[in-house]
Design a protein around this motif. Structure first.
Motif, PDB file in Angstrom:
ATOM      1  N   VAL A  28       0.862  -1.186   0.000  1.00 11.82           N
ATOM      2  CA  VAL A  28       0.000   0.000   0.000  1.00 11.82           C
ATOM      3  C   VAL A  28       0.899   1.237   0.000  1.00 11.82           C
ATOM      4  CG1 VAL A  28      -1.898   1.190   1.144  1.00 11.82           C
ATOM      5  CG2 VAL A  28      -1.751  -1.314   1.264  1.00 11.82           C
ATOM      6  N   THR A  29       0.968   1.891  -1.143  1.00  8.07           N
ATOM      7  CA  THR A  29       1.899   3.002  -1.351  1.00  8.07           C
ATOM      8  C   THR A  29       1.705   4.125  -0.342  1.00  8.07           C
ATOM      9  OG1 THR A  29       1.807   2.482  -3.707  1.00  8.07           O
ATOM     10  CG2 THR A  29       2.814   4.559  -3.105  1.00  8.07           C
ATOM     11  N   TRP A  30       0.474   4.524  -0.104  1.00 11.79           N
ATOM     12  CA  TRP A  30       0.233   5.678   0.765  1.00 11.79           C
ATOM     13  C   TRP A  30       0.648   5.417   2.209  1.00 11.79           C
ATOM     14  CZ3 TRP A  30      -3.249   5.023   4.717  1.00 11.79           C
ATOM     15  CH2 TRP A  30      -4.236   4.052   4.572  1.00 11.79           C
ATOM     16  N   VAL A  31       0.643   4.152   2.632  1.00  8.95           N
ATOM     17  CA  VAL A  31       1.102   3.836   3.995  1.00  8.95           C
ATOM     18  C   VAL A  31       2.589   4.160   4.112  1.00  8.95           C
ATOM     19  CG1 VAL A  31       1.470   1.993   5.680  1.00  8.95           C
ATOM     20  CG2 VAL A  31      -0.684   2.101   4.401  1.00  8.95           C
ATOM     21  N   GLY A  32       3.351   3.784   3.108  1.00  2.50           N
ATOM     22  CA  GLY A  32       4.777   4.111   3.108  1.00  2.50           C
ATOM     23  C   GLY A  32       5.024   5.607   3.107  1.00  2.50           C
ATOM     24  N   PHE A  33       4.211   6.349   2.356  1.00  2.00           N
ATOM     25  CA  PHE A  33       4.368   7.802   2.337  1.00  2.00           C
ATOM     26  C   PHE A  33       4.006   8.427   3.680  1.00  2.00           C
ATOM     27  CE2 PHE A  33       4.175   7.581  -2.442  1.00  2.00           C
ATOM     28  CZ  PHE A  33       5.450   8.085  -2.643  1.00  2.00           C
ATOM     29  N   LEU A  34       3.028   7.863   4.384  1.00  2.00           N
ATOM     30  CA  LEU A  34       2.707   8.395   5.713  1.00  2.00           C
ATOM     31  C   LEU A  34       3.839   8.121   6.703  1.00  2.00           C
ATOM     32  CD1 LEU A  34      -1.107   7.694   6.081  1.00  2.00           C
ATOM     33  CD2 LEU A  34       0.038   9.900   5.870  1.00  2.00           C
ATOM     34  N   ALA A  35       4.446   6.946   6.610  1.00  3.47           N
ATOM     35  CA  ALA A  35       5.592   6.654   7.481  1.00  3.47           C
ATOM     36  C   ALA A  35       6.765   7.559   7.129  1.00  3.47           C
ATOM     37  CB  ALA A  35       5.981   5.186   7.365  1.00  3.47           C
ATOM     38  N   CYS A  36       6.978   7.798   5.853  1.00  2.98           N
ATOM     39  CA  CYS A  36       8.033   8.717   5.407  1.00  2.98           C
ATOM     40  C   CYS A  36       7.753  10.116   5.955  1.00  2.98           C
ATOM     41  CB  CYS A  36       8.073   8.726   3.877  1.00  2.98           C
ATOM     42  SG  CYS A  36       9.325   9.811   3.169  1.00  2.98           S
ATOM     43  N   SER A  37       6.518  10.548   5.897  1.00 10.46           N
ATOM     44  CA  SER A  37       6.143  11.856   6.435  1.00 10.46           C
ATOM     45  C   SER A  37       6.361  11.918   7.942  1.00 10.46           C
ATOM     46  CB  SER A  37       4.679  12.157   6.109  1.00 10.46           C
ATOM     47  OG  SER A  37       4.502  12.229   4.710  1.00 10.46           O
ATOM     48  N   PHE A  40       9.961  12.660   8.670  1.00 12.85           N
ATOM     49  CA  PHE A  40      10.347  14.059   8.514  1.00 12.85           C
ATOM     50  C   PHE A  40       9.740  14.958   9.572  1.00 12.85           C
ATOM     51  CE2 PHE A  40      11.434  12.628   4.195  1.00 12.85           C
ATOM     52  CZ  PHE A  40      12.746  13.042   4.191  1.00 12.85           C
ATOM     53  N   ALA A  41       8.622  14.556  10.149  1.00 16.94           N
ATOM     54  CA  ALA A  41       7.951  15.408  11.139  1.00 16.94           C
ATOM     55  C   ALA A  41       8.480  15.209  12.561  1.00 16.94           C
ATOM     56  CB  ALA A  41       6.443  15.136  11.116  1.00 16.94           C
ATOM     57  N   GLN A  42       8.966  14.023  12.873  1.00 17.64           N
ATOM     58  CA  GLN A  42       9.430  13.751  14.239  1.00 17.64           C
ATOM     59  C   GLN A  42      10.768  14.452  14.480  1.00 17.64           C
ATOM     60  OE1 GLN A  42      12.241  11.611  15.027  1.00 17.64           O
ATOM     61  NE2 GLN A  42      12.638  11.617  12.841  1.00 17.64           N
ATOM     62  N   PRO A  43      11.178  14.646  15.722  1.00 16.26           N
ATOM     63  CA  PRO A  43      12.322  15.519  16.021  1.00 16.26           C
ATOM     64  C   PRO A  43      13.724  14.900  15.924  1.00 16.26           C
ATOM     65  CG  PRO A  43      11.311  14.809  18.067  1.00 16.26           C
ATOM     66  CD  PRO A  43      10.457  14.282  16.948  1.00 16.26           C
ATOM     67  N   LYS A  44      13.834  13.609  15.815  1.00 22.61           N
ATOM     68  CA  LYS A  44      15.161  12.968  15.826  1.00 22.61           C
ATOM     69  C   LYS A  44      15.775  12.963  14.437  1.00 22.61           C
ATOM     70  CE  LYS A  44      14.884  11.532  20.157  1.00 22.61           C
ATOM     71  NZ  LYS A  44      15.738  11.954  21.199  1.00 22.61           N
ATOM     72  N   GLU A  45      17.100  12.882  14.386  1.00 18.42           N
ATOM     73  CA  GLU A  45      17.810  12.829  13.112  1.00 18.42           C
ATOM     74  C   GLU A  45      18.399  11.441  12.895  1.00 18.42           C
ATOM     75  OE1 GLU A  45      20.653  15.921  12.516  1.00 18.42           O
ATOM     76  OE2 GLU A  45      19.270  17.484  13.167  1.00 18.42           O
ATOM     77  N   MET A  52      12.353   6.289  16.084  1.00 17.80           N
ATOM     78  CA  MET A  52      11.219   7.043  16.630  1.00 17.80           C
ATOM     79  C   MET A  52       9.982   6.840  15.753  1.00 17.80           C
ATOM     80  SD  MET A  52       9.983   9.548  18.820  1.00 17.80           S
ATOM     81  CE  MET A  52      11.373  10.409  19.494  1.00 17.80           C
ATOM     82  N   THR A  53      10.187   6.877  14.447  1.00 18.94           N
ATOM     83  CA  THR A  53       9.074   6.662  13.515  1.00 18.94           C
ATOM     84  C   THR A  53       8.478   5.276  13.702  1.00 18.94           C
ATOM     85  OG1 THR A  53      10.040   8.187  11.912  1.00 18.94           O
ATOM     86  CG2 THR A  53       8.431   6.601  11.070  1.00 18.94           C
ATOM     87  N   TRP A  54       9.337   4.262  13.741  1.00 15.98           N
ATOM     88  CA  TRP A  54       8.838   2.892  13.927  1.00 15.98           C
ATOM     89  C   TRP A  54       8.088   2.748  15.246  1.00 15.98           C
ATOM     90  CZ3 TRP A  54      13.946   0.074  12.300  1.00 15.98           C
ATOM     91  CH2 TRP A  54      13.998  -0.035  10.912  1.00 15.98           C
ATOM     92  N   ARG A  99      11.083   7.030  23.628  1.00 14.80           N
ATOM     93  CA  ARG A  99      10.927   6.532  22.259  1.00 14.80           C
ATOM     94  C   ARG A  99       9.533   6.792  21.683  1.00 14.80           C
ATOM     95  NH1 ARG A  99      15.719   5.337  19.848  1.00 14.80           N
ATOM     96  NH2 ARG A  99      16.990   4.017  21.153  1.00 14.80           N
ATOM     97  N   LEU A 100       8.606   7.240  22.534  1.00 15.22           N
ATOM     98  CA  LEU A 100       7.221   7.419  22.098  1.00 15.22           C
ATOM     99  C   LEU A 100       6.755   8.867  22.231  1.00 15.22           C
ATOM    100  CD1 LEU A 100       5.805   4.197  23.776  1.00 15.22           C
ATOM    101  CD2 LEU A 100       6.346   4.519  21.361  1.00 15.22           C
ATOM    102  N   THR A 101       7.688   9.812  22.256  1.00 17.48           N
ATOM    103  CA  THR A 101       7.330  11.201  22.509  1.00 17.48           C
ATOM    104  C   THR A 101       6.611  11.875  21.342  1.00 17.48           C
ATOM    105  OG1 THR A 101       9.522  11.930  21.825  1.00 17.48           O
ATOM    106  CG2 THR A 101       9.164  11.605  24.191  1.00 17.48           C
ATOM    107  N   PHE A 102       6.717  11.331  20.151  1.00 18.63           N
ATOM    108  CA  PHE A 102       6.088  11.964  18.990  1.00 18.63           C
ATOM    109  C   PHE A 102       4.655  11.455  18.847  1.00 18.63           C
ATOM    110  CE2 PHE A 102       5.451  12.555  14.334  1.00 18.63           C
ATOM    111  CZ  PHE A 102       5.450  13.933  14.355  1.00 18.63           C
ATOM    112  N   ILE A 103       3.746  12.114  19.536  1.00 19.70           N
ATOM    113  CA  ILE A 103       2.345  11.688  19.601  1.00 19.70           C
ATOM    114  C   ILE A 103       1.697  11.572  18.211  1.00 19.70           C
ATOM    115  CG2 ILE A 103       0.041  12.281  20.473  1.00 19.70           C
ATOM    116  CD1 ILE A 103       1.489  13.521  22.934  1.00 19.70           C
ATOM    117  N   PRO A 104       1.918  12.513  17.279  1.00 20.18           N
ATOM    118  CA  PRO A 104       1.283  12.366  15.966  1.00 20.18           C
ATOM    119  C   PRO A 104       1.653  11.056  15.258  1.00 20.18           C
ATOM    120  CG  PRO A 104       2.071  14.598  16.229  1.00 20.18           C
ATOM    121  CD  PRO A 104       2.610  13.809  17.392  1.00 20.18           C
TER     122      PRO A 104
END
Length: 164
Positions: A28-37, A40-45, A52-54, A99-104
Motif C-alpha cells: 500500500v503506497t500511501w502507507v509508506g508515504f505516511l511513514a516517510c512523512s 520528517f515530522a518527528q524531532p530525531k535525526e 522514533m518513527t517505527w 521513544r514514544l514522545t512523537f504523539i502524531p
C-alpha cells in the motif's frame, strides 16, 4: 530552506522508486508515504529518527488493534467508542517514554490501521519501509548537497575564465 533543489530531486526520485517497488510487491503506497512523512515530522535525526518513527507508528497500530479487537467482542458500538477514548488517552500518555514522545506518529499508525481494517499484512511492511524511505531521502539529499557544493563553484570558475 537551503538546498531546495537537492531536496526536491532526492524526494522525487525516491518517491518514484517507492511507488514502483510498492506496486511490484503489492504494498500500500500511501502507507509508506505516511511513514516517510512521520520520519520528517518527528524531532530525531538519522537512524534515531527511523526508530522514533517505527516506535510511534507501530504503537498506533497496536492501539488501533486493541480498539478493533476489543470492540469486536460486543454487539454494541458503544464499547468501540469507549475504547477509542481510552486508547486516545493512552496514546497521549505514552509520550512520557522517550521513544514514544512523537504523539502524531502514534495517531498516524492508528489511523492507517483503522483505514485498512486492521489488515496487518497490508500495514506493517510499507510502514516499516516508509521510515527507511524518509531516511534514504535525507542521505541522498546530503550526497547531492555535497556534490553540488564541489561542482557548482568549479563550473562557475570555468565559465568566468572562458569569458575572459
Amino acid at each position: 530552506m537551503e538546498n531546495r533543489m537537492q531536496v526536491a530531486l532526492s524526494a522525487g526520485l525516491l518517491a518514484a522508486v517507492w511507488a514502483g517497488v510498492a506496486d511490484a510487491f503489492h504494498l500500500v503506497t500511501w502507507v509508506g508515504f505516511l511513514a516517510c512523512s512521520t520520519f520528517f515530522a518527528q524531532p530525531k535525526e538519522g537512524f534515531q529518527g527511523v526508530l522514533m518513527t517505527w516506535f510511534t507508528n507501530l504503537s498506533g497500530v497496536f492501539w488501533a488493534w486493541v480498539v478493533i479487537s476489543g470492540g469486536s467482542y460486543f454487539d454494541t458500538p458503544l464499547v468501540g467508542y469507549l475504547l477509542t477514548g481510552i486508547v486516545t488517552s493512552l496514546m497521549c500518555l505514552q509520550a512520557s517514554y522517550q521513544r514514544l514522545t512523537f504523539i502524531p506518529g502514534a495517531f498516524i499508525g492508528c489511523c492507517i490501521t483503522f483505514a485498512l481494517g486492521g489488515d496487518m499484512a497490508s500495514i506493517l511492511p510499507p510502514l516499516v519501509i516508509g521510515a527507511l524511505l524518509g531516511y534514504a531521502m535525507t542521505l541522498l539529499t546530503g550526497q547531492m548537497v555535497a556534490f553540488t557544493a564541489k561542482t557548482i563553484p568549479a563550473i562557475k570558475l570555468r565559465l568566468i575564465k572562458a569569458q575572459q
